[in-house]
Design a protein around this motif. Structure first.
Motif, PDB file in Angstrom:
ATOM      1  N   VAL A  71      -6.014   7.734   8.306  1.00 28.40           N
ATOM      2  CA  VAL A  71      -6.999   6.913   9.304  1.00 28.40           C
ATOM      3  C   VAL A  71      -6.068   6.019   9.912  1.00 28.40           C
ATOM      4  CG1 VAL A  71      -8.556   5.255   8.858  1.00 28.40           C
ATOM      5  CG2 VAL A  71      -8.577   7.337   7.453  1.00 28.40           C
ATOM      6  N   CYS A  72      -6.102   6.305  11.371  1.00 27.91           N
ATOM      7  CA  CYS A  72      -5.526   5.377  12.139  1.00 27.91           C
ATOM      8  C   CYS A  72      -6.718   4.377  12.776  1.00 27.91           C
ATOM      9  CB  CYS A  72      -4.989   6.233  13.284  1.00 27.91           C
ATOM     10  SG  CYS A  72      -3.725   7.314  12.690  1.00 27.91           S
ATOM     11  N   ARG A  73      -6.617   3.241  12.492  1.00 30.41           N
ATOM     12  CA  ARG A  73      -7.464   2.175  13.116  1.00 30.41           C
ATOM     13  C   ARG A  73      -6.796   1.589  14.454  1.00 30.41           C
ATOM     14  NH1 ARG A  73     -10.674  -2.250   9.674  1.00 30.41           N
ATOM     15  NH2 ARG A  73     -11.525  -3.743  11.632  1.00 30.41           N
ATOM     16  N   TYR A  74      -7.282   1.934  15.661  1.00 35.58           N
ATOM     17  CA  TYR A  74      -6.671   1.472  16.685  1.00 35.58           C
ATOM     18  C   TYR A  74      -6.811  -0.353  16.838  1.00 35.58           C
ATOM     19  CZ  TYR A  74      -5.337   0.420  21.557  1.00 35.58           C
ATOM     20  OH  TYR A  74      -4.534  -0.111  22.590  1.00 35.58           O
ATOM     21  N   LYS A  75      -6.036  -0.851  17.147  1.00 38.23           N
ATOM     22  CA  LYS A  75      -5.975  -2.377  17.637  1.00 38.23           C
ATOM     23  C   LYS A  75      -4.972  -2.820  18.425  1.00 38.23           C
ATOM     24  CE  LYS A  75      -7.066  -6.706  14.650  1.00 38.23           C
ATOM     25  NZ  LYS A  75      -8.659  -6.216  14.973  1.00 38.23           N
ATOM     26  N   ASP A  76      -5.143  -3.501  19.411  1.00 40.38           N
ATOM     27  CA  ASP A  76      -4.331  -3.827  20.378  1.00 40.38           C
ATOM     28  C   ASP A  76      -3.280  -4.839  20.086  1.00 40.38           C
ATOM     29  OD1 ASP A  76      -3.210  -3.989  22.800  1.00 40.38           O
ATOM     30  OD2 ASP A  76      -4.594  -5.382  23.922  1.00 40.38           O
ATOM     31  N   THR A  77      -2.140  -4.500  19.200  1.00 37.38           N
ATOM     32  CA  THR A  77      -1.302  -5.450  18.636  1.00 37.38           C
ATOM     33  C   THR A  77       0.046  -4.930  19.273  1.00 37.38           C
ATOM     34  OG1 THR A  77      -1.033  -3.955  16.740  1.00 37.38           O
ATOM     35  CG2 THR A  77      -2.671  -5.872  16.595  1.00 37.38           C
ATOM     36  N   GLU A  78       0.943  -5.785  19.046  1.00 43.53           N
ATOM     37  CA  GLU A  78       2.411  -5.507  19.530  1.00 43.53           C
ATOM     38  C   GLU A  78       3.030  -4.503  18.577  1.00 43.53           C
ATOM     39  OE1 GLU A  78       3.970  -6.265  22.236  1.00 43.53           O
ATOM     40  OE2 GLU A  78       2.626  -7.344  22.663  1.00 43.53           O
ATOM     41  N   GLN A  79       2.817  -4.657  17.438  1.00 40.54           N
ATOM     42  CA  GLN A  79       3.207  -3.532  16.128  1.00 40.54           C
ATOM     43  C   GLN A  79       2.295  -2.791  15.671  1.00 40.54           C
ATOM     44  OE1 GLN A  79       5.492  -5.988  13.246  1.00 40.54           O
ATOM     45  NE2 GLN A  79       7.304  -5.066  13.852  1.00 40.54           N
ATOM     46  N   VAL A  80       2.691  -1.251  15.195  1.00 39.11           N
ATOM     47  CA  VAL A  80       1.949  -0.489  14.314  1.00 39.11           C
ATOM     48  C   VAL A  80       2.404  -0.975  12.861  1.00 39.11           C
ATOM     49  CG1 VAL A  80       1.441   1.793  13.458  1.00 39.11           C
ATOM     50  CG2 VAL A  80       2.153   1.338  15.987  1.00 39.11           C
ATOM     51  N   HIS A  81       1.094  -1.265  12.081  1.00 40.22           N
ATOM     52  CA  HIS A  81       1.306  -1.239  10.656  1.00 40.22           C
ATOM     53  C   HIS A  81       0.696  -0.252   9.801  1.00 40.22           C
ATOM     54  CE1 HIS A  81       1.794  -5.638  11.618  1.00 40.22           C
ATOM     55  NE2 HIS A  81       1.174  -5.447  12.391  1.00 40.22           N
ATOM     56  N   LEU A  82       1.783   0.145   9.032  1.00 38.16           N
ATOM     57  CA  LEU A  82       1.558   1.699   8.382  1.00 38.16           C
ATOM     58  C   LEU A  82       1.605   1.316   6.936  1.00 38.16           C
ATOM     59  CD1 LEU A  82       3.895   3.888  10.192  1.00 38.16           C
ATOM     60  CD2 LEU A  82       1.634   4.064  10.397  1.00 38.16           C
ATOM     61  N   CYS A  83       0.809   2.067   6.168  1.00 40.79           N
ATOM     62  CA  CYS A  83       0.752   2.192   4.724  1.00 40.79           C
ATOM     63  C   CYS A  83       0.642   3.835   4.409  1.00 40.79           C
ATOM     64  CB  CYS A  83      -0.274   1.527   4.138  1.00 40.79           C
ATOM     65  SG  CYS A  83      -0.199  -0.120   3.874  1.00 40.79           S
ATOM     66  N   ILE A  84       1.682   4.050   3.565  1.00 42.09           N
ATOM     67  CA  ILE A  84       1.778   5.609   3.050  1.00 42.09           C
ATOM     68  C   ILE A  84       1.991   5.596   1.726  1.00 42.09           C
ATOM     69  CG2 ILE A  84       4.232   5.813   3.889  1.00 42.09           C
ATOM     70  CD1 ILE A  84       3.790   8.734   4.351  1.00 42.09           C
ATOM     71  N   GLY A  85       1.162   6.301   0.826  1.00 38.36           N
ATOM     72  CA  GLY A  85       1.328   6.300  -0.586  1.00 38.36           C
ATOM     73  C   GLY A  85       0.340   7.382  -1.093  1.00 38.36           C
ATOM     74  N   THR A  86       0.219   7.094  -2.476  1.00 37.63           N
ATOM     75  CA  THR A  86      -0.674   8.100  -3.222  1.00 37.63           C
ATOM     76  C   THR A  86      -1.005   7.467  -4.513  1.00 37.63           C
ATOM     77  OG1 THR A  86      -0.013  10.164  -4.627  1.00 37.63           O
ATOM     78  CG2 THR A  86       1.763   8.642  -4.597  1.00 37.63           C
ATOM     79  N   PRO A  87      -1.918   8.011  -5.481  1.00 35.45           N
ATOM     80  CA  PRO A  87      -2.373   7.357  -6.592  1.00 35.45           C
ATOM     81  C   PRO A  87      -1.181   6.859  -7.489  1.00 35.45           C
ATOM     82  CG  PRO A  87      -3.676   9.287  -5.896  1.00 35.45           C
ATOM     83  CD  PRO A  87      -2.433   9.374  -5.092  1.00 35.45           C
ATOM     84  N   GLY A  88      -1.355   5.991  -8.313  1.00 36.36           N
ATOM     85  CA  GLY A  88      -0.263   5.659  -9.290  1.00 36.36           C
ATOM     86  C   GLY A  88      -0.889   5.659 -10.574  1.00 36.36           C
ATOM     87  N   LEU A  89      -0.404   4.601 -11.331  1.00 36.02           N
ATOM     88  CA  LEU A  89      -0.636   4.728 -12.749  1.00 36.02           C
ATOM     89  C   LEU A  89      -1.839   3.678 -13.302  1.00 36.02           C
ATOM     90  CD1 LEU A  89       2.859   5.478 -14.123  1.00 36.02           C
ATOM     91  CD2 LEU A  89       0.956   7.283 -13.889  1.00 36.02           C
ATOM     92  N   ALA A  90      -2.434   3.743 -14.249  1.00 39.79           N
ATOM     93  CA  ALA A  90      -3.079   2.627 -14.746  1.00 39.79           C
ATOM     94  C   ALA A  90      -2.363   1.759 -15.715  1.00 39.79           C
ATOM     95  CB  ALA A  90      -4.360   2.937 -15.942  1.00 39.79           C
ATOM     96  N   LEU A  91      -2.900   0.432 -15.831  1.00 35.61           N
ATOM     97  CA  LEU A  91      -1.936  -0.387 -16.528  1.00 35.61           C
ATOM     98  C   LEU A  91      -1.351  -0.096 -17.664  1.00 35.61           C
ATOM     99  CD1 LEU A  91      -0.746  -3.127 -15.468  1.00 35.61           C
ATOM    100  CD2 LEU A  91      -2.786  -4.288 -16.540  1.00 35.61           C
ATOM    101  N   ASP A  92      -2.268   0.609 -18.519  1.00 35.21           N
ATOM    102  CA  ASP A  92      -1.922   0.620 -19.915  1.00 35.21           C
ATOM    103  C   ASP A  92      -1.417   2.237 -20.022  1.00 35.21           C
ATOM    104  OD1 ASP A  92      -4.059   2.459 -19.391  1.00 35.21           O
ATOM    105  OD2 ASP A  92      -5.394   2.078 -21.064  1.00 35.21           O
ATOM    106  N   ASN A  93      -0.859   2.604 -18.973  1.00 37.29           N
ATOM    107  CA  ASN A  93      -0.222   3.916 -19.054  1.00 37.29           C
ATOM    108  C   ASN A  93       1.224   3.732 -19.650  1.00 37.29           C
ATOM    109  OD1 ASN A  93       1.602   6.265 -18.205  1.00 37.29           O
ATOM    110  ND2 ASN A  93      -0.262   6.821 -17.418  1.00 37.29           N
ATOM    111  N   GLU A  94       1.895   4.388 -20.426  1.00 34.24           N
ATOM    112  CA  GLU A  94       2.995   4.264 -21.046  1.00 34.24           C
ATOM    113  C   GLU A  94       4.227   4.563 -20.461  1.00 34.24           C
ATOM    114  OE1 GLU A  94       3.423   8.913 -23.015  1.00 34.24           O
ATOM    115  OE2 GLU A  94       3.174   7.259 -24.394  1.00 34.24           O
ATOM    116  N   LYS A  95       3.763   5.063 -19.215  1.00 34.24           N
ATOM    117  CA  LYS A  95       5.083   5.407 -18.319  1.00 34.24           C
ATOM    118  C   LYS A  95       4.899   4.349 -17.121  1.00 34.24           C
ATOM    119  CE  LYS A  95       5.338  10.238 -18.976  1.00 34.24           C
ATOM    120  NZ  LYS A  95       5.442  11.454 -18.250  1.00 34.24           N
ATOM    121  N   ILE A  96       4.342   3.299 -17.324  1.00 35.71           N
ATOM    122  CA  ILE A  96       4.175   2.138 -16.351  1.00 35.71           C
ATOM    123  C   ILE A  96       5.696   1.462 -15.990  1.00 35.71           C
ATOM    124  CG2 ILE A  96       3.555   0.233 -17.902  1.00 35.71           C
ATOM    125  CD1 ILE A  96       1.885   0.553 -14.346  1.00 35.71           C
TER     126      ILE A  96
END
Length: 419
Positions: free
Chosen positions: A227-252
């Motif tokens: 999803v790219c949301r156009y905004k007239d700014t000097e910089q592009v602000h990017l987030c890239i990622g994926t689902p993570g772990l619940a707080l009680d997950n033993e692998k946290i």
């Protein structure tokens, strides 16, 4: 030492005495946040938080603002996706004042129509402020991208339409439903006399009545999209990622180390490679947010649009490298020591200790000791990291969100095809 008690009405109280300080922090944690809202009521938890400061039968809004200021104390609140917290920090001699003020705000607020209309305008201005802060806005866009249609994907503050349409009846109904004894945890950390603490909290919070509401959790189904949301700014602000772990997950704790190595500070791989070695960005970091039944891993960067492809290629390269090759013994030990140091140094602050008590009780039903956390961090191995990275950090499942003068939504797929 941490003590746990439950009042007759169901309010839970956690206290941690710290004898070498003169301050005490008190937090009231209410088990309700934006994920408990319907689409029509989006933003109501945050709206109610604002109204708690607008006056009671015995205190005006100005009185609430002035009383702790007058003794050098601090009063504030915040709303998250899964809880709302009201807290105060004062000298130990003013503990009674802090409890009286917090309980008065929470249980005797007037919800006056004039205050509601005035605060509605304040929140609408807050929304405009976020629109003018693309480096913050992009994180909401990212959550909405990966969890489209789920309450966890909506902004905590709501939107202009929902805030405009919330009525006094809506606010009172929601308040009465969730601000009940079984939904409240009171956390106290610092210098205090425990008998006096229990006496003061029983006299105030013990009067609260009402039936609790069991939260029915529906885990979000993650989407894979850009999803790219156009905004007239000097910089592009990017987030890239994926689902993570619940707080009680033993692998946290394994994931915390992965996050630290990838983007958790100035010595992290992403900061060193993308900023220090290549000079492509000013800011780049990663974080992992955990909830009751899900989590979110995100890498953020702000940069010029001509640098987007190069920066994203380096991000994907580091993801593949940690999945395939794991981490070096030196950087693994550094990450462990960094997490250990951050944790133990934070415990020198009574507000942090109070927050730890409240949040742990809401999420886990217990408080994990710092020694246990350190032990579990130190036990993480390179094979743990490779195994979890292969499972959790699959670039094929990544989402991307951007805010700024850039809309090349095909770039992620192109980079992955070349990787």
């Amino acid at each position: 030492m941490i003590n746990v008690a439950e009042l007759a009405n169901g309010v839970r109280i956690l206290t941690e005495h710290i004898p070498h300080v003169r301050s005490v922090a008190v937090g009231v944690w209410v088990n309700v946040g934006s994920r408990d809202e319907s689409q029509r009521l989006a933003g109501i938890s945050h709206f109610i938080e604002h109204l708690m400061f607008k006056g009671t039968e015995k205190r005006s809004a100005k009185d609430i603002a002035e009383e702790l200021d007058a003794v050098g104390g601090h009063l504030n609140a915040f709303t998250t996706k899964e809880y709302t917290c009201y807290y105060a920090k004062v000298l130990d001699e003013h503990f009674g004042l802090a409890v009286d003020l917090l309980s008065d705000m929470l249980f005797n607020s007037l919800f006056d129509k004039k205050d509601i209309d005035r605060e509605r305008n304040v929140i609408l201005e807050e929304l405009k402020m976020y629109e003018d802060a693309p480096d913050e806005l992009v994180h909401d866009v990212f959550a909405g991208t990966i969890w489209s249609g789920h309450p966890l994907g909506r902004p905590i503050i709501g939107d202009e339409k929902t805030v405009q349409e919330l009525t006094r009846e809506d606010l009172l109904d929601f308040y009465n439903k969730y601000y009940t004894p079984g939904n409240i945890v009171v956390a106290v950390a610092g210098s205090f006399d425990r008998e006096q603490v229990m006496e003061a909290l029983t006299a105030t919070f013990g009067k609260l009545t009402g039936q609790g509401n069991e939260r029915l959790l529906t885990a979000p189904e993650p989407a894979r999209q850009v999803v790219c949301r156009y905004k007239d700014t000097e910089q592009v602000h990017l987030c890239i990622g994926t689902p993570g772990l619940a707080l009680d997950n033993e692998k946290i704790y394994v994931f915390q180390i992965i996050n630290t190595i990838l983007g958790g500070g100035l010595s992290s791989r992403l900061f060193q490679e993308i900023r220090e070695q290549r000079g492509l960005v000013y800011s780049v970091f990663s974080y992992h947010s955990s909830y009751h039944d899900s989590g979110l891993f995100c890498i953020y960067t702000g940069l010029s649009k001509q640098n987007v492809r190069a920066a994203l290629e380096l991000v994907i390269k580091e993801i593949y490298d940690i999945r395939t090759n794991g981490v070096q013994a030196r950087e693994l030990q550094r990450a462990k020591d960094q997490l250990k140091g951050n944790l133990l140094l934070s415990l020198e602050n009574v507000s942090t200790r109070m927050s730890r008590l409240g949040k742990s009780q809401l999420y886990l039903g217990k408080v994990v000791s710092p020694d246990e956390i350190v032990r579990r961090i130190m036990a993480v191995s390179d094979s743990d990291i490779r195994e979890l990275a292969r499972t959790m950090l699959n670039p094929e499942n990544f989402c991307l969100a951007s805010v700024g003068p850039w809309d090349d939504g095909d770039i992620l797929r192109e980079i992955l095809n070349q990787a």
